[in-house]
Design an enzyme around this catalytic site. Structure first.
Site, PDB file in Angstrom:
ATOM      1  N   HIS A 144       0.818  -1.224   0.000  1.00  0.00           N
ATOM      2  CA  HIS A 144       0.000   0.000   0.000  1.00  0.00           C
ATOM      3  C   HIS A 144       0.850   1.271   0.000  1.00  0.00           C
ATOM      4  CE1 HIS A 144       0.401  -0.245   4.533  1.00  0.00           C
ATOM      5  NE2 HIS A 144       0.492   1.067   4.380  1.00  0.00           N
ATOM      6  N   ASP A 148       0.102  -7.758   1.458  1.00  0.00           N
ATOM      7  CA  ASP A 148       0.468  -6.343   1.512  1.00  0.00           C
ATOM      8  C   ASP A 148       1.985  -6.159   1.560  1.00  0.00           C
ATOM      9  OD1 ASP A 148       0.090  -3.612   1.471  1.00  0.00           O
ATOM     10  OD2 ASP A 148      -0.194  -3.436   3.642  1.00  0.00           O
ATOM     11  N   GLY A 191       3.485   6.511   8.140  1.00  0.00           N
ATOM     12  CA  GLY A 191       4.868   6.676   7.733  1.00  0.00           C
ATOM     13  C   GLY A 191       5.747   5.533   8.214  1.00  0.00           C
ATOM     14  N   ASN A 192       5.284   4.808   9.268  1.00  0.00           N
ATOM     15  CA  ASN A 192       6.001   3.628   9.744  1.00  0.00           C
ATOM     16  C   ASN A 192       5.767   2.413   8.851  1.00  0.00           C
ATOM     17  OD1 ASN A 192       5.799   4.850  12.916  1.00  0.00           O
ATOM     18  ND2 ASN A 192       7.612   3.649  12.400  1.00  0.00           N
ATOM     19  N   SER A 193       4.722   2.464   8.017  1.00  0.00           N
ATOM     20  CA  SER A 193       4.384   1.301   7.194  1.00  0.00           C
ATOM     21  C   SER A 193       5.578   0.853   6.364  1.00  0.00           C
ATOM     22  CB  SER A 193       3.221   1.644   6.255  1.00  0.00           C
ATOM     23  OG  SER A 193       2.031   1.808   6.978  1.00  0.00           O
ATOM     24  N   LEU A 224      -8.705 -23.272  -5.552  1.00  0.00           N
ATOM     25  CA  LEU A 224      -9.719 -24.236  -5.979  1.00  0.00           C
ATOM     26  C   LEU A 224     -10.829 -23.625  -6.826  1.00  0.00           C
ATOM     27  CD1 LEU A 224     -10.382 -26.580  -2.907  1.00  0.00           C
ATOM     28  CD2 LEU A 224      -9.114 -27.082  -5.002  1.00  0.00           C
ATOM     29  N   GLY A 225     -10.981 -22.309  -6.793  1.00  0.00           N
ATOM     30  CA  GLY A 225     -12.056 -21.685  -7.549  1.00  0.00           C
ATOM     31  C   GLY A 225     -13.400 -21.816  -6.866  1.00  0.00           C
TER      32      GLY A 225
END
Length: 373
Positions: A120, A150, A222-224, A279-280
């Site tokens: 992100h 992520d 900002g730490n992400s 597996l759908g």
């Protein structure tokens, strides 16, 4: 003679008692023996070498040089339906395209300049710059992304970049000291300290695949993508998200375990994507009312809400309305359980599936396919 023997025995017993008392209560009095050896005190638990250090500076010094600031920019087109109001009440269209920037953090993981960060942080970015702790700003290329966890892998061209020491997140225990390193609110590299509040956190609705470390070390915007390290300075997680009502830290932060992040990064570098089984099918939780309506004895299992035509599940004979109770012999209690077991199965392998249909039990097998990227 009898009196003398009694006196001798009493004196000997008194001497033994005094020696024991000195050894137990005043061990320092024992001093140095005749052979030159010194009798040391036994350290108390508080004085043991494993006690908490007075400073975590050495741990920070090991990892901080490998934590970078990431600046991502993209062009934002104006919303045609949005209007701006001027002082005189006239409504005018908004200005044209503008550049929007986002800030985040990342961790240098290899000597070739590979950097782990959150997806992100760089999502839809048109230009990415990585700022090293020494102030150098370098352009970065995207090697690959994995939105399901992520995570994203970037790469910068630089000689002998500092690499974060890697620890084992599987060794973390609740109560272990951890430190978060990143660039909160763009103020510059910052270190915060806390403990591991929980491990294995999931069902939070943040990512498709969740196995978070929860910590009370302050994590802010900002730490992400920054580092979560242990008291030895080893990377144990990638800071990802916070639970907050105001946008600031409330003492509940989440990090992706380093073991998982390393596996994702390795697959992205080697093959450009992460291999997961598929597996759908679409499944949902089985409530007691649904269980009764489908003729299932209890509410353990997941209801098949949809099946992709000609997908692996359809070819195995699974139908909407089936209740999956076991996968490869493991009891399935929630959609998360089913998703994790299927994803861990390598494409091409067979997956044993136990279902209940209209009160009857069926044993099926499906050949797992590669999860679409």
């Amino acid at each position: 003679m009898v009196n003398f023997s009694r006196f001798f025995l009493q004196a000997a017993a008194t001497g033994v008692l005094i020696a024991v008392a000195i050894a137990v209560f005043f061990p320092d009095w024992l001093g140095t023996g005749e052979d030159g050896t010194t009798v040391d005190r036994v350290a108390t638990p508080a004085e043991d070498a494993t006690a908490a250090p007075a400073s975590y500076a050495p741990a920070v010094e090991r990892s901080a040089p490998a934590v970078v600031n990431i600046m991502a920019s993209r062009t934002v087109e104006p919303d045609p339906g949005m209007l701006l109001e001027e002082f005189f009440g006239r409504r005018v269209p908004p200005p044209g395209e503008r550049e929007e920037s986002s800030l985040g953090s990342g961790v240098i993981m290899t000597g070739q300049g590979h950097i782990l960060t959150n997806h992100h942080v760089i999502e839809e970015a048109e230009a990415i710059a990585v700022v090293l702790p020494d102030g150098r700003a370098l352009p970065a290329e995207i090697i690959g992304i994995d939105p399901d966890t992520d995570l994203a892998v970037l790469r910068v061209e630089t000689e002998e970049p500092p690499v974060a020491p890697l620890g084992r997140s599987s060794d973390l225990r609740v109560g272990d000291v951890v430190l978060a390193i990143g660039n909160p609110f763009g103020v510059g590299q910052t270190v915060t300290q806390g403990i591991v509040s929980a491990t294995g956190r999931n069902r939070l609705g943040i990512n498709t695949f969740e196995d978070f470390i929860q910590t009370d070390a302050a994590i802010n915007p900002g730490n992400s993508g920054g580092a979560l390290i242990n008291a030895h300075g080893e990377l144990v997680g990638i800071n990802t998200a916070i639970f907050s009502r105001s946008g600031g830290s409330h003492g509940i932060g989440f990090a992706i375990p380093a073991d998982l992040a390393r596996d994702v990064m390795t697959q992205i570098i080697e093959q450009g994507y992460v291999t997961r089984g598929w597996l759908g099918i679409e499944v949902q939780s089985l409530s007691p009312d649904l269980a009764r309506s489908f003729g299932v004895d209890d509410a353990l299992g997941v209801l098949v809400a949809g099946v992709l035509r000609e997908g692996p599940a359809a070819q195995a004979g699974i139908e909407p309305g089936d209740v999956i109770t076991h996968l490869n012999g493991d009891r399935v209690e929630s959609p998360r359980d089913a998703l994790d077991i299927i994803a861990r199965t390598a494409p091409g392998e067979s997956l044993d599936i136990r279902i209940e249909r209209a009160g009857d039990r069926h044993e099926l097998a499906a050949e797992v396919a590669q999860r679409p990227i």
